[in-house]
Design a protein around this motif. Structure first.
Motif, PDB file in Angstrom:
ATOM      1  N   TYR A   7     -24.174  62.871  -7.092  1.00  0.00           N
ATOM      2  CA  TYR A   7     -23.971  62.408  -8.465  1.00  0.00           C
ATOM      3  C   TYR A   7     -23.715  63.622  -9.323  1.00  0.00           C
ATOM      4  O   TYR A   7     -24.539  64.536  -9.361  1.00  0.00           O
ATOM      5  N   THR A   9     -22.958  64.915 -13.135  1.00  0.00           N
ATOM      6  CA  THR A   9     -22.973  64.492 -14.539  1.00  0.00           C
ATOM      7  C   THR A   9     -22.726  65.689 -15.440  1.00  0.00           C
ATOM      8  O   THR A   9     -23.069  66.815 -15.090  1.00  0.00           O
ATOM      9  N   ARG A  38     -22.078  57.997 -20.917  1.00  0.00           N
ATOM     10  CA  ARG A  38     -21.770  59.294 -20.313  1.00  0.00           C
ATOM     11  C   ARG A  38     -21.094  58.999 -18.981  1.00  0.00           C
ATOM     12  O   ARG A  38     -21.554  58.162 -18.209  1.00  0.00           O
TER      13      ARG A  38
ATOM     14  N   LYS B   3     -31.544  52.063 -19.973  1.00  0.00           N
ATOM     15  CA  LYS B   3     -30.589  52.997 -19.404  1.00  0.00           C
ATOM     16  C   LYS B   3     -29.996  52.280 -18.187  1.00  0.00           C
ATOM     17  O   LYS B   3     -30.725  51.878 -17.280  1.00  0.00           O
ATOM     18  N   LYS B   5     -27.368  52.492 -15.050  1.00  0.00           N
ATOM     19  CA  LYS B   5     -26.542  53.390 -14.238  1.00  0.00           C
ATOM     20  C   LYS B   5     -25.557  52.556 -13.435  1.00  0.00           C
ATOM     21  O   LYS B   5     -25.971  51.709 -12.648  1.00  0.00           O
ATOM     22  N   TYR B  42     -19.487  57.396 -11.886  1.00  0.00           N
ATOM     23  CA  TYR B  42     -20.888  57.159 -12.184  1.00  0.00           C
ATOM     24  C   TYR B  42     -20.995  57.105 -13.706  1.00  0.00           C
ATOM     25  O   TYR B  42     -20.633  58.056 -14.381  1.00  0.00           O
ATOM     26  N   GLU B  44     -23.356  56.252 -17.107  1.00  0.00           N
ATOM     27  CA  GLU B  44     -24.666  55.966 -17.690  1.00  0.00           C
ATOM     28  C   GLU B  44     -24.489  55.325 -19.057  1.00  0.00           C
ATOM     29  O   GLU B  44     -23.916  55.940 -19.957  1.00  0.00           O
ATOM     30  N   THR B  46     -26.398  53.697 -22.345  1.00  0.00           N
ATOM     31  CA  THR B  46     -27.645  53.508 -23.077  1.00  0.00           C
ATOM     32  C   THR B  46     -27.459  52.269 -23.937  1.00  0.00           C
ATOM     33  O   THR B  46     -26.517  52.198 -24.729  1.00  0.00           O
ATOM     34  N   TYR B  76     -25.072  48.326 -10.133  1.00  0.00           N
ATOM     35  CA  TYR B  76     -25.762  49.001 -11.234  1.00  0.00           C
ATOM     36  C   TYR B  76     -27.264  48.867 -11.104  1.00  0.00           C
ATOM     37  O   TYR B  76     -27.774  48.013 -10.370  1.00  0.00           O
TER      38      TYR B  76
END
Lengths: 84, 84
Positions: A7, A9, A38, B3, B5, B42, B44, B46, B76
């Motif tokens: 992963y 980031t 993100r 959160k 993912k 990937y 993320e 929020t 996810y």
């Protein structure tokens, strides 16, 4: 055989314009609950059995090629795959 | 606050030229143990507390914007973040 999931980031301090664009699009689609996005990379490596140390190997690959450690963080998980 | 993912990967049947290029580069760097590389995304997210169903929400966002479900799969994980 091993399956390694990497992963990658962006570091917290680095701006993510791609994430900001996606967030904007999500708001346009009425998903106003989304307060941050993100975007990173997810890489699956299949690695054959090796005499070399796997952790060492994966770290080297991440630092030399897969991640730009100046602006990116990486983490990984190793899974051993047993041939059937 | 949640959160979420999101992992987006190319379907098995779809060629991954970017992965093939990375694999080639890893071989050039003497990492010949690497027998396959697949590259995905990937993301993320929020997400603020919401009255809407979170699973439903994330699925919609993935299918409408984040993933191209013709050639990509997504999965996810949701993590609840408790404010301190």
């Amino acid at each position: 055989m091993y399956k390694v999931k990497v992963y990658i980031t962006l570091r917290e301090s680095v701006l993510d314009p791609q994430g900001a664009a996606v967030q904007q699009s999500l708001h346009t689609l009425t998903y106003n609950e989304v307060s941050d996005v993100r975007i990173g990379k997810y890489i699956e490596l299949t690695i054959d059995k090796t005499e070399r140390d796997l952790d060492q190997l994966v770290k080297e690959m991440c630092e030399k090629l897969l991640a730009n450690t100046v602006i990116e963080d990486y983490r990984y998980e190793v899974e051993e795959v047993v041939a059937q």
